[in-house]
Design an enzyme around this catalytic site. Sequence first.
Site, mmCIF file in Angstrom:
data_model
loop_
_atom_site.group_PDB
_atom_site.id
_atom_site.type_symbol
_atom_site.label_atom_id
_atom_site.label_comp_id
_atom_site.label_asym_id
_atom_site.label_seq_id
_atom_site.Cartn_x
_atom_site.Cartn_y
_atom_site.Cartn_z
ATOM 1 N N MET A 1 0.568 -0.994 0.254
ATOM 2 C CA MET A 1 0.058 0.098 0.079
ATOM 3 C C MET A 1 1.360 1.728 0.039
ATOM 4 S SD MET A 1 -2.735 -1.734 -0.176
ATOM 5 C CE MET A 1 -4.173 0.598 1.070
ATOM 6 N N CYS A 2 1.426 1.618 -0.817
ATOM 7 C CA CYS A 2 2.257 3.301 -1.081
ATOM 8 C C CYS A 2 3.479 2.756 -1.225
ATOM 9 C CB CYS A 2 1.126 3.499 -0.158
ATOM 10 S SG CYS A 2 -0.181 3.941 -0.189
ATOM 11 N N ARG A 3 4.443 4.141 -1.371
ATOM 12 C CA ARG A 3 5.725 3.698 -1.342
ATOM 13 C C ARG A 3 6.192 5.992 -1.154
ATOM 14 N NH1 ARG A 3 8.302 -0.307 0.039
ATOM 15 N NH2 ARG A 3 6.228 -0.566 0.848
ATOM 16 N N ASN A 41 0.968 0.929 -7.494
ATOM 17 C CA ASN A 41 1.077 2.459 -6.813
ATOM 18 C C ASN A 41 0.610 3.468 -7.774
ATOM 19 O OD1 ASN A 41 1.583 1.399 -4.068
ATOM 20 N ND2 ASN A 41 4.002 0.804 -5.270
ATOM 21 N N ASN A 115 1.255 5.019 4.658
ATOM 22 C CA ASN A 115 1.898 3.907 3.561
ATOM 23 C C ASN A 115 1.314 2.782 4.412
ATOM 24 O OD1 ASN A 115 2.697 1.727 2.839
ATOM 25 N ND2 ASN A 115 4.629 1.324 3.561
#
Length: 252
Positions: A1-3, A41, A115
């Site tokens: 989930m996200c960076r 992402n 994140n």
Amino acid sequence: MCRHLAYLGPVVSLGRLLSEPEHSLVRQSWAPRRQRNGTVNADGFGIGWYAEGDPVPARYRRAGPIWGDLTFADLTRVVRSGAVLAAVRDATLAGADGEAAAAPFSDGRWLFSHNGSVRDWPESAAPVAAGLPVEELLQLAARTDSALIWALVLHRLRAGDDLGAALAGPVRDLASAAPASRLNLLLTDGSTIAATAWGDSLWYLADPHAGRVVVASEPHDDDSRWCEVPDRTLLTATRTRVDLTPLKESRP
């Protein structure tokens, strides 16, 4: 989930941080190496940066994937800064609020990114959200778990907490209310970075002699000096110092 990624150091082009490294944040938007949840992402991105002499950062955010934005390439080629926070997003709920849900969130001199995800959102977070004044809930930047976390952090910052305490409190509260949440948070005021490792990867690269530090979800190159942050840890960093403090869950 996200960076996400934060940088403090000598003034450099945004491209040198975000697109030029072999495993840059741009590449992590479609080929992350250490992301534990999700694979792409592409649900938005954002950059926040500080200009010399101005404590309030500028932001550029979009709802689409970073690789499809032509303005991003021009922006990162010409804009230079010594303090940056940027993120690429994999939404907890697809399509939720578009650009408004893309990190970094901001208020005054602060930039923030999340994140991860709050488990069983939104019901699980209701007891924690109830601790916020109604007017702050009505001013949420988006209808997402990340926006609520930002409101919790901002409430503490406005009350006088330092950056580390402002992150640690909400992480403990949400972890207690919604076990198995992933709560990797990233916060800067342009001179200090605070971050939490809670459920996903976090690394840092420090060069105190050069006055340079990068804190990121994962290394953007193969420099042997990158250090992994242990899970359930609070990181605080300046240009010349990095401190790690274990985080413990609140008692139910």
